[in-house]
Design a protein around this motif. Structure first.
Motif, mmCIF file in Angstrom:
data_model
loop_
_atom_site.group_PDB
_atom_site.id
_atom_site.type_symbol
_atom_site.label_atom_id
_atom_site.label_comp_id
_atom_site.label_asym_id
_atom_site.label_seq_id
_atom_site.Cartn_x
_atom_site.Cartn_y
_atom_site.Cartn_z
ATOM 1 N N ASP A 157 0.822 -1.214 0.000
ATOM 2 C CA ASP A 157 0.000 0.000 0.000
ATOM 3 C C ASP A 157 0.855 1.263 0.000
ATOM 4 O OD1 ASP A 157 -2.320 -1.459 -0.020
ATOM 5 O OD2 ASP A 157 -2.643 -1.348 2.144
ATOM 6 N N ARG A 158 1.985 1.213 0.689
ATOM 7 C CA ARG A 158 2.855 2.389 0.732
ATOM 8 C C ARG A 158 3.452 2.688 -0.638
ATOM 9 N NH1 ARG A 158 6.597 0.498 5.610
ATOM 10 N NH2 ARG A 158 6.285 -1.417 4.402
ATOM 11 N N TYR A 163 3.348 6.163 -5.352
ATOM 12 C CA TYR A 163 3.246 6.330 -6.805
ATOM 13 C C TYR A 163 2.156 7.334 -7.155
ATOM 14 C CZ TYR A 163 2.826 5.328 -11.750
ATOM 15 O OH TYR A 163 2.782 5.461 -13.119
ATOM 16 N N VAL A 164 0.999 7.200 -6.519
ATOM 17 C CA VAL A 164 -0.120 8.106 -6.791
ATOM 18 C C VAL A 164 0.250 9.549 -6.433
ATOM 19 C CG1 VAL A 164 -2.479 8.710 -6.105
ATOM 20 C CG2 VAL A 164 -1.867 6.318 -6.516
ATOM 21 N N ALA A 165 1.000 9.703 -5.344
ATOM 22 C CA ALA A 165 1.394 11.046 -4.910
ATOM 23 C C ALA A 165 2.463 11.655 -5.816
ATOM 24 C CB ALA A 165 1.914 10.996 -3.475
ATOM 25 N N GLY A 166 3.193 10.795 -6.514
ATOM 26 C CA GLY A 166 4.337 11.290 -7.276
ATOM 27 C C GLY A 166 4.096 11.570 -8.739
ATOM 28 N N VAL A 167 3.002 11.037 -9.300
ATOM 29 C CA VAL A 167 2.754 11.227 -10.734
ATOM 30 C C VAL A 167 1.299 11.601 -10.976
ATOM 31 C CG1 VAL A 167 4.516 9.530 -11.362
ATOM 32 C CG2 VAL A 167 2.141 8.811 -11.149
ATOM 33 N N GLU A 168 1.057 12.175 -12.127
ATOM 34 C CA GLU A 168 -0.317 12.449 -12.540
ATOM 35 C C GLU A 168 -0.890 11.180 -13.165
ATOM 36 O OE1 GLU A 168 -2.832 15.239 -15.706
ATOM 37 O OE2 GLU A 168 -0.657 15.457 -15.498
ATOM 38 N N ILE A 169 -2.001 10.716 -12.643
ATOM 39 C CA ILE A 169 -2.597 9.478 -13.139
ATOM 40 C C ILE A 169 -3.456 9.782 -14.362
ATOM 41 C CG2 ILE A 169 -4.030 7.491 -12.594
ATOM 42 C CD1 ILE A 169 -1.400 7.626 -11.059
#
Length: 205
Positions: A157-158, A163-169
């Motif tokens: 989960d971490r 990943y979600v916090a670091g890139v634009e999905i």
């Protein structure tokens, strides 16, 4: 592609037979498993290496994911070769018609199972299989596909949160933007050539 499927399935059986008799010498534990989207972009050689590694590591999830990718490509005999029990595997003597595969088997038997010998599987298969790119996805992965792969492979989960916090999905592949830039550049080049042609014509007149 029955001929391709038969060739690839046979090679998978041979490789499985070889690694089943060899000791694991130096195999680093990976922090990730290739997910469905990434597997779509693998050549058949890399898929073979991934499948063999999954068996060596006794990684059921990875083995199933490789099997699903082979199924997507319509290689049903190869799926059976990957998922079948060890009793159905072909013997080493069946390699006599493929020298590079025989040499690969000898290397694995001599050095044991290592990251290097498993990686060499992919290179050898790709070098002897003319259709190794069959039904490969040629595009770059989108960030959404990366995220989906993290979920599909039960990533921590971490790692997912980071990943979600670091890139634009986004579901858009970077290949789309590269293609658009390439198209714009070609259009600009064509316009420049047209202008140069007009200038030359005026000078001639």
């Amino acid at each position: 592609m029955p001929n391709l499927d038969h060739r690839f399935a046979r090679r998978l059986r041979i490789l499985r037979r070889v690694v089943s008799k060899v000791t694991v010498v130096d195999l680093h534990q990976r922090t990730f498993v290739a997910g469905p989207a990434l597997l779509e972009r693998f050549t058949l050689g890399v898929l073979a290496a991934e499948g063999v590694r999954a068996i060596v590591e006794n990684n059921h999830l990875s083995r199933e994911l490789v099997g699903e990718e082979l199924k997507r490509r319509g290689l049903s005999e190869s799926v059976n070769a990957l998922m079948a029990d060890a009793q159905s595997l072909e013997t080493v003597s069946d390699m006599s018609s493929e020298q590079k595969l025989e040499q690969l088997a000898a290397q694995i038997e001599g050095k044991g199972i290592t990251n290097s010998t498993l990686g060499h599987i992919g290179r050898v298969i790709d070098s002897i299989e003319p259709e190794t790119g069959y039904m490969i996805n040629p595009t770059m992965m989108s960030s959404q596909e990366h995220l989906d792969d993290l979920y599909a492979t039960n990533a921590d989960d971490r790692a997912i949160d980071a990943y979600v916090a670091g890139v634009e999905i986004t579901s858009e592949s970077p290949s789309t933007n590269l293609l658009a830039v390439d198209t714009d550049n070609k259009a600009a080049d064509a316009e420049t050539l047209e202008q140069e042609a007009d200038s030359t014509q005026h000078l001639t007149l």
